[in-house]
Design an enzyme around this catalytic site. Structure first.
Site, short mmCIF file in Angstrom:
data_model
loop_
_atom_site.label_atom_id
_atom_site.label_comp_id
_atom_site.label_asym_id
_atom_site.label_seq_id
_atom_site.Cartn_x
_atom_site.Cartn_y
_atom_site.Cartn_z
CB ALA A 210 -0.88 0.00 1.23
CB ALA B 285 -0.69 6.79 1.88
CB SER B 286 0.51 11.60 0.65
OG SER B 286 -0.08 11.64 1.90
CB ALA C 57 4.45 6.05 5.15
CD GLN C 58 6.55 2.34 -0.88
OE1 GLN C 58 6.03 3.11 -1.68
NE2 GLN C 58 7.44 1.43 -1.23
CB VAL C 59 2.47 -0.75 4.33
CG1 VAL C 59 2.44 -2.06 5.09
CG2 VAL C 59 2.14 0.41 5.27
CE LYS D 102 2.41 4.58 8.17
NZ LYS D 102 1.19 4.83 8.96
CG ASP E 285 -6.88 9.02 9.80
OD1 ASP E 285 -7.93 9.37 9.22
OD2 ASP E 285 -5.80 8.87 9.19
N1 LIG Z 1 -0.10 -4.17 10.59
C1 LIG Z 1 -0.68 -4.25 9.39
N2 LIG Z 1 -1.23 -5.42 8.98
C2 LIG Z 1 -1.81 -5.53 7.77
N3 LIG Z 1 -1.89 -4.51 6.88
C3 LIG Z 1 -1.37 -3.32 7.23
C4 LIG Z 1 -0.74 -3.13 8.51
N4 LIG Z 1 -0.31 -1.85 8.57
C5 LIG Z 1 -0.67 -1.29 7.41
N5 LIG Z 1 -1.29 -2.16 6.59
C6 LIG Z 1 -1.82 -1.88 5.24
O1 LIG Z 1 -1.16 -0.75 4.69
C7 LIG Z 1 -2.08 0.33 4.50
C8 LIG Z 1 -1.43 1.66 4.85
O2 LIG Z 1 -0.96 1.65 6.19
P1 LIG Z 1 -1.27 2.84 7.17
O3 LIG Z 1 -0.57 2.55 8.46
O4 LIG Z 1 -2.74 3.06 7.23
O5 LIG Z 1 -0.53 4.03 6.45
P2 LIG Z 1 -1.01 5.49 6.02
O6 LIG Z 1 -0.64 6.36 7.17
O7 LIG Z 1 -0.19 5.75 4.82
O8 LIG Z 1 -2.49 5.43 5.75
C9 LIG Z 1 -3.26 -0.01 5.37
O9 LIG Z 1 -4.45 0.56 4.90
C10 LIG Z 1 -3.28 -1.53 5.31
O10 LIG Z 1 -3.88 -1.98 4.12
#
Ligand SMILES: Nc1ncnc2c1ncn2[C@@H]1O[C@H](COP(=O)(O)OP(=O)(O)O)[C@@H](O)[C@H]1O
Ligand SMILES: [Mg+2]
Length: 516
Positions: free
Chosen positions: A131, A133-134, A136-138, A152, A287
């Site tokens: 995933a 976003a603006s 960070a990415q995961v 992340k 959020d």
């Molecule tokens: N611990 C996790 N387990 C599974 N998926 C995760 C986890 N952390 C993040 N993700 C996936 O990554 C996406 C982005 O992470 P997030 O922490 O929400 O970042 P942002 O601050 O960029 O929204 C999440 O919507 C989810 O789909």
């Protein structure tokens, strides 16, 4: 030198906004001074890219082009329907926080730099981005001990990019305050300062890790939700490692069809975990949109993404719990009194008037389930009241209400017959019972003595001033012949302003000629 560079960046921003007719949208031209109206008219000569009807939507498209800092600020603005045209914020809320991911190679490079060793010494597997976003990415990865984790990572150069963009926004706010006196009511400079702080907080993932661990205490106590475990040894300013959550994301369609998901119960958990955190622990996930919620295989609610945390002081927790309770009990007089006690409403209004305005909001919705009532509309009505009664909206209050709206939206999608009032009642009652119950009553005498003082201390400056002023007024200490000290003119150097006018006109001319 820096000022000049910032200024040129501002020009670029202005042009991109103009391309979307979002600099001074035609819809708002008549609300601005003649000079700005001319700038708006002129800027529309370049508006070729975007024909969206909603000015907020055009603004959103422009911000997406402009990058992360603008996207973040846009997201904050989108929640401020208390001070901006609701139509505008509705359009703006369509802002997309998705940007192309950077490569896995780049991610690995960043990790190796951060920890000073090859990634293989930290992880056994490391996935492509899951995933983006603006900011960070995961990625999904496995630690040497076998734990499956989410990694992340902040975008490369995000700190310098954000700082540059924030400089531009600061300059824009100063110029805005100078040229559009009406904008001063909204305090653009203060807004940019607050937004910059919020954004900078999101740029240190150690703070997110800390926020997660703070919320996990509430999670363990209440058993209403779960927070993935943070791996502190692998986390730093730019990298956060936490347990991977297997389950159904709230953003997926499966949430509504999955046979094992108990939707009505889950909807109640969403609301109750939010309210419990806010009213009993004074700290809440601010959020709660669908991208940040997951239901795991055991049907447990899991929260992720702790970039924004809301906080309520003890006085504010009680204040908000009492307000909700007042609405549940239809005791509008009591809610009104609380607002006056806390200094939220200036003393030149009467409790009775305020109570009857609240009644106008509360009565029509009482006893209705949320499929019949839109909480968003109720909040908008409340915001209108705040305007009539000259209330200074507290940032924490706005954040609380915004999150409540988000949480309600999520709950309602899960269960169309969801009843917001019934779900919140036990939490609110328990929270007030604890305050006013056995121990509460003994402590009450002292509390009441200290309460006025505590409330004042807990409120941010604005309410403080209002309350102090009301007190001073009552004591006959207010001298209206002296100007108040907050009316001094805003300082923008005249040089910058003139440079701005000359440069905008010249560059616009050059641009216009280039277009021919
Ligand atoms: N611990 C996790 N387990 C599974 N998926 C995760 C986890 N952390 C993040 N993700 C996936 O990554 C996406 C982005 O992470 P997030 O922490 O929400 O970042 P942002 O601050 O960029 O929204 C999440 O919507 C989810 O789909
Ligand atoms: Mg998220």
């Amino acid at each position: 030198m820096k000022t000049i560079i910032t200024f040129f960046r501002l020009l670029k921003t202005a042009f991109i906004l103009a391309r979307h007719d979002a600099l001074i949208p035609a819809e708002y031209a008549r609300n601005v001074p003649m000079f700005m109206r001319f700038v708006g008219w002129f800027s529309r000569l370049f508006a070729v890219r975007d024909r969206a009807k909603n000015p907020g939507e055009r603004f959103a498209r422009a911000l997406e082009t402009l990058g992360p800092a603008y996207i973040k600020v846009g997201q904050i603005l989108a929640t401020r329907s208390d001070m901006l045209d609701p139509e505008f914020t509705r359009g703006l809320s369509r802002l997309k926080d998705q940007v192309p991911a950077f490569s896995r190679d780049k991610a690995v490079e960043l990790i190796e730099k951060e920890f000073g060793k090859p990634w293989k010494e930290l992880f056994t597997t490391f996935s492509e981005p899951k995933a983006a976003a603006s900011v960070a990415q995961v990625h999904k990865a496995a630690l040497l001990d076998g734990s499956v984790v989410a990694v992340k990572i902040l975008r490369p150069n995000i700190h310098t990019d954000m700082a540059k963009d924030m400089d531009v926004l600061r300059m824009a706010a100063s110029l805005g305050e100078f040229f559009v006196p009406a904008s001063r009511r909204l305090g653009p400079k203060l807004f940019v300062k607050t937004a910059a702080r919020a954004v900078m907080l999101e740029l240190d993932l150690r703070l997110e890790a800390a926020a997660a661990s703070e919320l996990s205490e509430a999670a363990e106590d209440t058993g209403l939700f779960r927070v993935p475990n943070i791996h502190w040894d692998f986390s730093s300013k730019n990298v956060l490692v936490l347990d991977w959550v297997d389950g159904t994301a709230f953003s997926s369609d499966e949430l509504l069809t999955g046979p094992k998901i108990e939707r009505p119960a889950l909807a109640i958990k969403v609301i109750q975990s939010f309210l419990t955190c806010a009213f009993d622990y004074g700290v809440f996930h601010a959020d709660m949109h669908e991208g940040n919620l997951i239901v795991d295989a055991d049907g447990e609610l899991v929260l992720i993404d702790f970039g924004i945390l809301g906080r309520l002081s003890e006085a504010e927790q009680r204040f908000h719990a009492e307000i909700l309770y007042g609405f549940l009990k239809r005791d509008y007089q009591r809610i009104a009194e609380i607002h006056f006690e806390a200094g939220y409403v200036p003393a030149n209004h009467t409790v009775e008037d305020f109570a009857s305005a609240l009644r106008a909001v509360g009565e029509p919705i009482f006893g209705k389930t949320s499929d019949q009532v839109s909480m968003a509309k109720v909040l908008l009505q409340l915001f209108e009241i705040t305007e009539i009664f000259d209330m200074q909206m507290q940032p924490q209050l706005i954040m609380l209400q915004k999150t409540m709206m988000q949480a309600e939206g999520v709950a309602r999608r899960l269960d169309p017959a969801f009843d917001m009032w019934e779900a919140s009642r036990p939490v609110v009652e328990a929270s007030l019972r604890r305050e006013l119950g056995a121990e509460g009553r003994i402590a009450d005498f002292m509390t009441d003595l200290r309460r006025a003082q505590k409330t004042l201390r807990a409120m941010p400056d604005a309410a403080d001033n209002v309350a102090a002023l009301a007190k001073a007024w009552a004591a006959g200490e207010v001298d209206l012949s002296k100007p108040a000290n907050n009316t001094k003119p805003r300082a923008v150097s005249k040089g910058v302003v003139w440079a701005a006018i000359v440069a905008v006109t010249t560059l616009a001319g050059v641009w216009a000629v280039g277009q021919l």
